[in-house]
Design a protein around this motif. Structure first.
Motif, PDB file in Angstrom:
ATOM      1  N   MET A   1     -17.659  -1.887   1.985  1.00 28.88           N
ATOM      2  CA  MET A   1     -17.245  -2.591   0.765  1.00 28.88           C
ATOM      3  C   MET A   1     -16.505  -1.625  -0.159  1.00 28.88           C
ATOM      4  N   GLY A   2     -15.411  -2.094  -0.780  1.00 29.88           N
ATOM      5  CA  GLY A   2     -14.650  -1.252  -1.688  1.00 29.88           C
ATOM      6  C   GLY A   2     -15.407  -0.975  -2.971  1.00 29.88           C
ATOM      7  N   MET A   3     -14.994   0.090  -3.650  1.00 28.43           N
ATOM      8  CA  MET A   3     -15.692   0.481  -4.877  1.00 28.43           C
ATOM      9  C   MET A   3     -15.137  -0.215  -6.109  1.00 28.43           C
ATOM     10  N   VAL A   4     -13.913  -0.772  -6.025  1.00 30.40           N
ATOM     11  CA  VAL A   4     -13.259  -1.303  -7.221  1.00 30.40           C
ATOM     12  C   VAL A   4     -13.360  -2.821  -7.250  1.00 30.40           C
ATOM     13  N   GLY A   5     -14.280  -3.335  -8.067  1.00 29.77           N
ATOM     14  CA  GLY A   5     -14.384  -4.768  -8.280  1.00 29.77           C
ATOM     15  C   GLY A   5     -13.711  -5.214  -9.555  1.00 29.77           C
ATOM     16  N   THR A   6     -13.615  -4.278 -10.518  1.00 32.13           N
ATOM     17  CA  THR A   6     -12.976  -4.574 -11.800  1.00 32.13           C
ATOM     18  C   THR A   6     -12.099  -3.402 -12.203  1.00 32.13           C
ATOM     19  N   TRP A  27      -2.477  -6.509  -6.269  1.00 29.86           N
ATOM     20  CA  TRP A  27      -3.481  -5.785  -5.483  1.00 29.86           C
ATOM     21  C   TRP A  27      -4.861  -6.385  -5.719  1.00 29.86           C
ATOM     22  N   ALA A  28      -5.190  -6.655  -6.985  1.00 31.91           N
ATOM     23  CA  ALA A  28      -6.503  -7.212  -7.311  1.00 31.91           C
ATOM     24  C   ALA A  28      -6.676  -8.603  -6.705  1.00 31.91           C
ATOM     25  N   ILE A 101       0.253   9.655 -10.766  1.00 31.45           N
ATOM     26  CA  ILE A 101       1.208   8.980  -9.882  1.00 31.45           C
ATOM     27  C   ILE A 101       2.286   8.266 -10.684  1.00 31.45           C
ATOM     28  N   ASP A 102       3.343   7.845  -9.961  1.00 28.38           N
ATOM     29  CA  ASP A 102       4.364   6.958 -10.507  1.00 28.38           C
ATOM     30  C   ASP A 102       4.047   5.522 -10.086  1.00 28.38           C
ATOM     31  N   VAL A 103       4.721   4.567 -10.703  1.00 30.64           N
ATOM     32  CA  VAL A 103       4.427   3.152 -10.467  1.00 30.64           C
ATOM     33  C   VAL A 103       4.585   2.777  -8.994  1.00 30.64           C
ATOM     34  N   ASP A 104       5.600   3.335  -8.329  1.00 34.05           N
ATOM     35  CA  ASP A 104       5.855   2.978  -6.929  1.00 34.05           C
ATOM     36  C   ASP A 104       4.698   3.363  -6.001  1.00 34.05           C
ATOM     37  N   GLU A 105       3.854   4.276  -6.428  1.00 35.36           N
ATOM     38  CA  GLU A 105       2.719   4.718  -5.618  1.00 35.36           C
ATOM     39  C   GLU A 105       1.433   3.962  -5.932  1.00 35.36           C
ATOM     40  N   LEU A 106       1.504   3.016  -6.861  1.00 34.76           N
ATOM     41  CA  LEU A 106       0.298   2.429  -7.434  1.00 34.76           C
ATOM     42  C   LEU A 106      -0.526   1.630  -6.430  1.00 34.76           C
ATOM     43  N   ALA A 107       0.094   0.750  -5.665  1.00 32.84           N
ATOM     44  CA  ALA A 107      -0.670  -0.099  -4.744  1.00 32.84           C
ATOM     45  C   ALA A 107      -1.418   0.733  -3.708  1.00 32.84           C
ATOM     46  N   ASP A 108      -0.731   1.700  -3.102  1.00 32.29           N
ATOM     47  CA  ASP A 108      -1.383   2.552  -2.108  1.00 32.29           C
ATOM     48  C   ASP A 108      -2.490   3.389  -2.739  1.00 32.29           C
ATOM     49  N   THR A 109      -2.272   3.823  -3.966  1.00 35.84           N
ATOM     50  CA  THR A 109      -3.286   4.632  -4.645  1.00 35.84           C
ATOM     51  C   THR A 109      -4.536   3.821  -4.937  1.00 35.84           C
ATOM     52  N   LEU A 110      -4.372   2.579  -5.395  1.00 33.45           N
ATOM     53  CA  LEU A 110      -5.528   1.719  -5.642  1.00 33.45           C
ATOM     54  C   LEU A 110      -6.327   1.506  -4.354  1.00 33.45           C
ATOM     55  N   SER A 111      -5.642   1.323  -3.242  1.00 30.13           N
ATOM     56  CA  SER A 111      -6.342   1.148  -1.962  1.00 30.13           C
ATOM     57  C   SER A 111      -7.086   2.419  -1.575  1.00 30.13           C
ATOM     58  N   ILE A 113      -8.303   4.690  -3.649  1.00 31.84           N
ATOM     59  CA  ILE A 113      -9.471   4.801  -4.525  1.00 31.84           C
ATOM     60  C   ILE A 113     -10.555   3.824  -4.085  1.00 31.84           C
ATOM     61  N   ASP A 114     -10.143   2.613  -3.747  1.00 32.86           N
ATOM     62  CA  ASP A 114     -11.096   1.597  -3.281  1.00 32.86           C
ATOM     63  C   ASP A 114     -11.842   2.066  -2.033  1.00 32.86           C
ATOM     64  N   ALA A 115     -11.172   2.889  -1.222  1.00 31.74           N
ATOM     65  CA  ALA A 115     -11.773   3.410   0.009  1.00 31.74           C
ATOM     66  C   ALA A 115     -12.435   4.779  -0.210  1.00 31.74           C
ATOM     67  N   HIS A 116     -12.570   5.195  -1.462  1.00 30.81           N
ATOM     68  CA  HIS A 116     -13.199   6.470  -1.827  1.00 30.81           C
ATOM     69  C   HIS A 116     -12.400   7.673  -1.322  1.00 30.81           C
ATOM     70  N   ALA A 117     -11.096   7.509  -1.087  1.00 27.40           N
ATOM     71  CA  ALA A 117     -10.257   8.594  -0.574  1.00 27.40           C
ATOM     72  C   ALA A 117      -9.545   9.300  -1.736  1.00 27.40           C
ATOM     73  N   TYR A 118     -10.315   9.925  -2.586  1.00 23.34           N
ATOM     74  CA  TYR A 118      -9.757  10.634  -3.735  1.00 23.34           C
ATOM     75  C   TYR A 118     -10.765  11.689  -4.174  1.00 23.34           C
ATOM     76  N   THR A 119     -10.333  12.569  -5.057  1.00 25.77           N
ATOM     77  CA  THR A 119     -11.241  13.544  -5.646  1.00 25.77           C
ATOM     78  C   THR A 119     -11.267  13.357  -7.164  1.00 25.77           C
ATOM     79  N   ILE A 120     -12.276  13.919  -7.786  1.00 22.75           N
ATOM     80  CA  ILE A 120     -12.443  13.834  -9.237  1.00 22.75           C
ATOM     81  C   ILE A 120     -12.235  15.216  -9.850  1.00 22.75           C
ATOM     82  N   GLU A 121     -11.457  15.265 -10.914  1.00 20.74           N
ATOM     83  CA  GLU A 121     -11.269  16.480 -11.697  1.00 20.74           C
ATOM     84  C   GLU A 121     -11.969  16.277 -13.049  1.00 20.74           C
ATOM     85  N   PRO A 122     -13.167  16.865 -13.226  1.00 24.00           N
ATOM     86  CA  PRO A 122     -13.860  16.696 -14.512  1.00 24.00           C
ATOM     87  C   PRO A 122     -13.049  17.332 -15.642  1.00 24.00           C
TER      88      PRO A 122
END
Length: 285
Positions: A1-6, A27-28, A101-111, A113-122
């Motif tokens: 299940m993806g992490m982004v519901g809202t 995307w939503a 990111i730029d706007v053109d990268e937005l859809a792929d980036t949301l996917s 993040i939804d798949a937890h394929a990112y890192t966090i910079e505190p």
């Protein structure tokens, strides 16, 4: 299940965010997710995002997306400060330090993040109480001279130990994030956001000692307005929030890990080189 519901939106007050919002809504819709935003922001755009108040935005969002530049990202970080919600910055215009990111990268980036394929910079924040109001900054808190009212004469006391008195155009307390903002323009060092440090920098100091201080995050620093000072503006991330008169003071404390910024591969040094146009000495070639 993806992490982004809202998905929560925070918009630049003027830049055109239509393309980015349409991308997020598409995307939503495909994912069965909800998109929410503040009434005065999503209300000016004809879209299906749900208008909610600030408290609901902060409570419900699984991901906050700041559409704009560094100013929008700073506002987004202040909204969500202290919560684990990740923040994605999307450039709408000139390159910034915080947007990923730029706007053109937005859809792929949301996917991703939804798949937890990112890192966090505190990102660390700093806080103080001024005129009875608690304020939080992710770049800097500065005591700034008002034209015609004299210099900013300020004593600096880290960890309860008086250290230096500055007479300057401003005395800036900055985070590592803010080291590339006002502090940088005043001659302060560039500091990686991975370093949890507090910088104290005098802008245009009228003294032989004009060096910046680098303090650990577990030491408070008190700025006291001296009798010889003019009335000073208190700026929080560039916005004037109060004024201080001679005899008054503020104590600034660090808040490590106050915001969680999404990263997908870019480095701080890459962003800094591009933004600051870092080259080097011709003598080194």
């Amino acid at each position: 299940m993806g992490m982004v519901g809202t998905v929560g939106l925070v918009l630049h007050p003027q830049r055109d965010s239509r393309k980015a919002i349409d991308t997020i809504l598409r995307w939503a819709g495909d994912k069965g997710a909800t998109v929410i935003g503040l009434p005065d922001e999503v209300g000016r755009i004809d879209c299906t995002a749900v208008a909610v108040d600030t408290a609901t935005l902060v409570d419900r969002a699984d991901l906050l997306v700041g559409l704009g530049g560094d100013g929008t990202m700073l506002r987004t970080m202040r909204l969500i400060a202290g919560r684990p919600t990740p923040i994605l910055g999307v450039n709408l215009g000139k390159l910034g330090f915080l947007a990923e990111i730029d706007v053109d990268e937005l859809a792929d980036t949301l996917s991703a993040i939804d798949a937890h394929a990112y890192t966090i910079e505190p990102r660390m924040a700093i806080r103080c109480s001024v005129s009875g109001v608690d304020v939080t900054a992710f770049n800097d808190i500065a005591l700034v001279r008002i034209p015609g009212d004299g210099l900013a004469a300020v004593s600096v006391t880290p960890a309860g130990s008086p250290f230096v008195r500055y007479a300057a155009d401003a005395v800036i307390v900055a985070t590592s994030t803010g080291s590339t903002a006002y502090s940088f323009s005043a001659g302060g060092p560039i500091v990686s956001p991975r370093v949890e440090a507090v910088l104290v920098v005098a802008a245009a100091a009228h003294s032989s000692f004009n060096r910046a201080l680098v303090l650990p995050a577990d030491e408070d620093v008190t700025l006291h307005v001296l009798p010889t000072s003019g009335r000073l503006a208190v700026e929080v991330d560039g916005a004037v929030v109060a004024h201080l008169c001679p005899g008054e003071s503020v104590t600034v404390t660090a808040w490590p890990g106050a915001a969680k910024v999404v990263r997908l591969g870019t480095t701080f040094y890459e962003r800094a080189r591009r933004k600051l146009r870092v080259g080097g000495s011709a003598e080194a070639d």
